[in-house]
Design an enzyme around this catalytic site. Structure first.
Site, PDB file in Angstrom:
ATOM      1  CE  LYS A   3      -2.383  -0.475   3.807  1.00 59.88           C
ATOM      2  NZ  LYS A   3      -1.830  -1.669   4.397  1.00 59.88           N
TER       3      LYS A   3
ATOM      4  NE  ARG B 258      -4.208  -0.685  10.355  1.00 65.12           N
ATOM      5  CZ  ARG B 258      -3.117  -0.120   9.820  1.00 65.12           C
ATOM      6  NH1 ARG B 258      -3.152   1.096   9.364  1.00 65.12           N
ATOM      7  NH2 ARG B 258      -2.006  -0.803   9.719  1.00 65.12           N
TER       8      ARG B 258
ATOM      9  NE  ARG C 122       7.352  -3.552   6.625  1.00 62.47           N
ATOM     10  CZ  ARG C 122       6.089  -3.161   6.741  1.00 62.47           C
ATOM     11  NH1 ARG C 122       5.433  -2.686   5.699  1.00 62.47           N
ATOM     12  NH2 ARG C 122       5.457  -3.289   7.888  1.00 62.47           N
TER      13      ARG C 122
ATOM     14  NE  ARG D 184       6.511  -0.829  10.385  1.00 61.60           N
ATOM     15  CZ  ARG D 184       5.366  -0.624   9.752  1.00 61.60           C
ATOM     16  NH1 ARG D 184       5.350  -0.049   8.565  1.00 61.60           N
ATOM     17  NH2 ARG D 184       4.221  -0.984  10.274  1.00 61.60           N
TER      18      ARG D 184
ATOM     19  NE  ARG E 226       1.762  -4.904  11.625  1.00 61.63           N
ATOM     20  CZ  ARG E 226       3.082  -5.026  11.448  1.00 61.63           C
ATOM     21  NH1 ARG E 226       3.874  -5.165  12.483  1.00 61.63           N
ATOM     22  NH2 ARG E 226       3.584  -5.006  10.256  1.00 61.63           N
TER      23      ARG E 226
HETATM   24  P1  AMP Z   1       1.033   0.956   9.164  1.00 61.45           P
HETATM   25  O1  AMP Z   1       2.220   1.831   8.927  1.00 61.45           O
HETATM   26  O2  AMP Z   1      -0.162   1.353   8.379  1.00 61.45           O
HETATM   27  O3  AMP Z   1       1.407  -0.480   8.976  1.00 61.45           O
HETATM   28  O4  AMP Z   1       0.605   1.131  10.705  1.00 61.45           O
HETATM   29  C1  AMP Z   1       1.489   0.833  11.755  1.00 61.45           C
HETATM   30  C2  AMP Z   1       0.727   0.755  13.075  1.00 61.45           C
HETATM   31  O5  AMP Z   1       0.143   2.038  13.363  1.00 61.45           O
HETATM   32  C3  AMP Z   1      -0.432  -0.226  13.112  1.00 61.45           C
HETATM   33  O6  AMP Z   1      -0.020  -1.556  13.402  1.00 61.45           O
HETATM   34  C4  AMP Z   1      -1.282   0.375  14.238  1.00 61.45           C
HETATM   35  O7  AMP Z   1      -0.689   0.099  15.506  1.00 61.45           O
HETATM   36  C5  AMP Z   1      -1.130   1.870  13.998  1.00 61.45           C
HETATM   37  N1  AMP Z   1      -2.159   2.394  13.065  1.00 61.45           N
HETATM   38  C6  AMP Z   1      -1.931   2.934  11.823  1.00 61.45           C
HETATM   39  N2  AMP Z   1      -3.082   3.331  11.265  1.00 61.45           N
HETATM   40  C7  AMP Z   1      -4.070   3.031  12.156  1.00 61.45           C
HETATM   41  C8  AMP Z   1      -5.482   3.181  12.142  1.00 61.45           C
HETATM   42  N3  AMP Z   1      -6.140   3.711  11.091  1.00 61.45           N
HETATM   43  N4  AMP Z   1      -6.170   2.752  13.239  1.00 61.45           N
HETATM   44  C9  AMP Z   1      -5.544   2.223  14.309  1.00 61.45           C
HETATM   45  N5  AMP Z   1      -4.219   2.040  14.377  1.00 61.45           N
HETATM   46  C10 AMP Z   1      -3.471   2.449  13.305  1.00 61.45           C
END
Ligand code: AMP
Length: 251
Positions: free
Chosen positions: A17, A93, A130, A162, A173
């Site tokens: 994404k 989400r 990653r 990460r 996740r």
């Molecule tokens: P991402 O970079 O999109 O993979 O997000 C990393 C982490 O940020 C996720 O595992 C959640 O802990 C938090 N996070 C990101 N976006 C959201 C969202 N829309 N709602 C809740 N938690 C989020």
């Protein structure tokens, strides 16, 4: 210049994404809004939000809906999102976030929701291998590392795993995706907004598939109104094949 758009890109973590949203943001000249990037930046600079968010990120848990909605509301208040739109990455989400977002956006509406479909086995492989630049967020993998000593090709920052890419957090996740985020596919399909796009292939192939859908939408093409068909490998492609992300691609 192509017209702007209000886009949401859905997909499991590791579906690519981030890379695709960054490319769409350049092509359609709209801001790329990644809630994950915003939260990581808050953690790094130890803001009150960051201090609150850290344990959720480390565990791979979702930040509470009201916290994320407030963060997105503040971002949408900035002028750049009002004029041409945005591409949302990692948000919404949950159904509650999607409902809250609809309210925030009124009287505007989302144009399209693109669901990037990648089989879970492949997503797992990508997440485990990653690696990211701590400074600029450029994405690498153990099979496509930076050219020199894990220093970022783009900015020279340190390229690391990460903190939430541990096996346990990844599994959490993916489970949360199934229970909380997957229902959004049905929600947006019912609203006639959803198009599924096959997300396996080179980054360029996937970008082409996405822009074909968006361009057809913008020009009132034959894809529309969208039909919520299940994305699948292109005809003639028997096995799941993936090319590594190019050096310096964003996740
Ligand atoms: P991402 O970079 O999109 O993979 O997000 C990393 C982490 O940020 C996720 O595992 C959640 O802990 C938090 N996070 C990101 N976006 C959201 C969202 N829309 N709602 C809740 N938690 C989020």
């Amino acid at each position: 210049m192509v017209p702007g758009a209000r886009l949401i890109v859905l997909g499991k973590q590791g579906a690519g994404k981030g890379t695709q949203c960054m490319r769409l943001s350049h092509r359609y000249v709209v801001p790329h809004i990644s809630t994950g990037d915003m939260l990581r930046a808050a953690v790094k600079s130890r803001t009150p939000l960051g201090l609150q968010a850290r344990r959720y990120l480390d565990a791979g848990d979702l930040i509470p809906d009201e916290v994320v909605l407030a963060m997105v509301a503040a971002r949408l208040d900035q002028d750049d999102t009002r004029t041409r739109g945005f591409v949302l990455d990692g948000f919404p989400r949950t159904v509650a976030q999607a409902d809250g977002f609809d309210e925030l956006l009124k009287p505007a509406v989302i144009d399209l929701v693109l669901n990037l479909v990648v089989p879970t086995g492949l997503v797992l492989e990508r997440l485990v291998s990653r690696r990211v630049c701590e400074d600029c967020g450029a994405i690498y993998s153990t099979s496509a590392p930076p050219k020199l000593n894990w220093s970022c090709d783009v900015c020279g920052g340190e390229v690391v795993q990460r903190e939430d890419d541990t096996e346990e957090a990844i599994k959490n996740r993916l489970d949360l995706y199934d229970s909380s985020t997957a229902p959004l596919v049905t929600r947006y399909a019912a609203l006639g907004k959803l198009v599924e796009v096959w997300g396996v292939g080179s980054p360029d192939e996937v970008t082409n598939s996405l822009t074909a859908v968006i361009d057809a939408y913008q020009h009132g093409g034959e894809f529309f109104p969208p039909t919520p068909t299940q994305a699948r490998p292109p005809a003639g492609r028997r096995e799941l094949r993936e090319l590594p992300l190019g050096a310096g691609e964003q996740s």
